[in-house]
Enzyme design. Structure first.
Site, PDB file in Angstrom:
ATOM      1  N   CYS A 119       0.417  -1.570  -0.056  1.00 39.72           N
ATOM      2  CA  CYS A 119      -0.160   0.227   0.001  1.00 39.72           C
ATOM      3  C   CYS A 119       1.034   1.077  -0.103  1.00 39.72           C
ATOM      4  CB  CYS A 119      -0.903  -0.080   0.932  1.00 39.72           C
ATOM      5  SG  CYS A 119       0.040  -0.326   3.026  1.00 39.72           S
ATOM      6  N   HIS A 156      -3.276  11.685  15.124  1.00 45.04           N
ATOM      7  CA  HIS A 156      -3.905  11.108  13.621  1.00 45.04           C
ATOM      8  C   HIS A 156      -2.312  10.303  13.075  1.00 45.04           C
ATOM      9  CE1 HIS A 156      -6.119   9.682  10.393  1.00 45.04           C
ATOM     10  NE2 HIS A 156      -4.584   9.850   8.839  1.00 45.04           N
ATOM     11  N   ARG A 171      -4.959  -4.295   9.786  1.00 39.10           N
ATOM     12  CA  ARG A 171      -3.717  -3.640   8.778  1.00 39.10           C
ATOM     13  C   ARG A 171      -3.948  -3.116   9.521  1.00 39.10           C
ATOM     14  NH1 ARG A 171      -3.783  -0.329   3.673  1.00 39.10           N
ATOM     15  NH2 ARG A 171      -5.204  -2.099   3.538  1.00 39.10           N
TER      16      ARG A 171
END
Length: 186
Positions: A119, A156, A171
Site C-alpha cells: 500500500c 492521527h 492492518r
C-alpha cells in the site's frame, strides 16, 4: 479510436485504483513535504510534551501544536491529512527496532509486528499494547473506516483495516511522518 480512448481512460485511472486498494480513495496531499518525510527532524527540546517514558495523556491546544511541530507532521497528525504513498523510507523497511509517535514519543509498535504491504505506508498487524493506539469511526470522503490515533496525545496516525496477515488479520496502515523509528542497537 474507441480502443485508444478506452486505453487512455484506463491508464489515467491507474493511480486512483492503487489508492483504492489501500482504502484511501481520496488522498489529501501535504504540499509542504519537500524532503523525505521520514527525516522527522523534531526538536525534542522544543517539544515539552515529548517523552518516551511518560504514559500521561497529553492535552494541548491546536495553536500550541502548530508552534511546536514541523508543518508536514502537524498537517498529518493534527489535521488528519494523509501523506503520499511510497514517500517514507519505513513503508518497506525490515530493520529491527521500535516505532514511536513522532508527536509525543508514545511507544506504538515493535518491528516484529510490522509487515511489508504493497500500500505504500508502514503497515503493522498488532499494536504494542492495548492503550498505545485508540480508535474512532471515520466516515470522511463517503467511506467507512476506522481512524487510528495515538493513545497518549490523540494524534492521527492512520487507519485500521481488516485485510492484514495472521495472527490478527488487521492492518494498521500508518503515515510514516507520524512515526519515529529507533533501530535496535544489537
Amino acid at each position: 479510436m474507441k480502443k485508444r480512448v478506452l486505453i487512455i481512460t484506463i491508464l489515467s485511472s491507474l493511480p486512483l485504483l492503487i489508492f483504492q486498494a489501500c482504502g484511501q480513495n481520496q488522498i489529501k496531499k501535504v504540499e509542504s513535504i519537500k524532503s523525505n518525510p521520514m527525516e522527522n527532524k523534531i526538536s525534542k527540546s522544543g517539544n515539552p510534551y515529548y517523552s518516551r517514558t511518560s504514559t500521561e495523556n497529553v492535552i494541548v491546544s491546536d495553536a500550541e501544536w502548530k508552534k511546536i511541530l514541523p508543518e508536514d507532521l502537524y498537517q498529518v497528525a493534527r489535521k488528519a491529512n494523509t501523506e503520499r504513498a511510497f514517500t517514507g523510507t519505513l513503508w518497506n523497511s525490515e530493520t529491527k527496532g521500535t516505532y514511536y509517535c513522532a508527536v509525543c514519543g508514545n511507544k506504538l509498535f515493535r518491528s516484529n509486528q510490522k509487515f511489508v504491504s504493497s500500500c505504500g505506508w508502514p503497515s503493522f498487524f498488532e499494536q504494542e499494547n492495548k492503550s498505545s493506539i485508540v480508535f474512532k469511526d471515520d466516515n470522511s470522503y463517503g467511506m467507512q473506516r476506522i481512524e487510528a490515533l495515538c493513545g497518549r496525545c490523540d494524534s492521527h496516525l492512520g487507519h485500521l483495516f481488516d485485510d492484514g496477515p495472521e495472527p490478527t488479520g488487521k492492518r494498521y496502515c500508518m503515515n510514516a511522518v507520524s512515526l519515529e523509528f529507533d533501530p535496535d542497537t544489537k
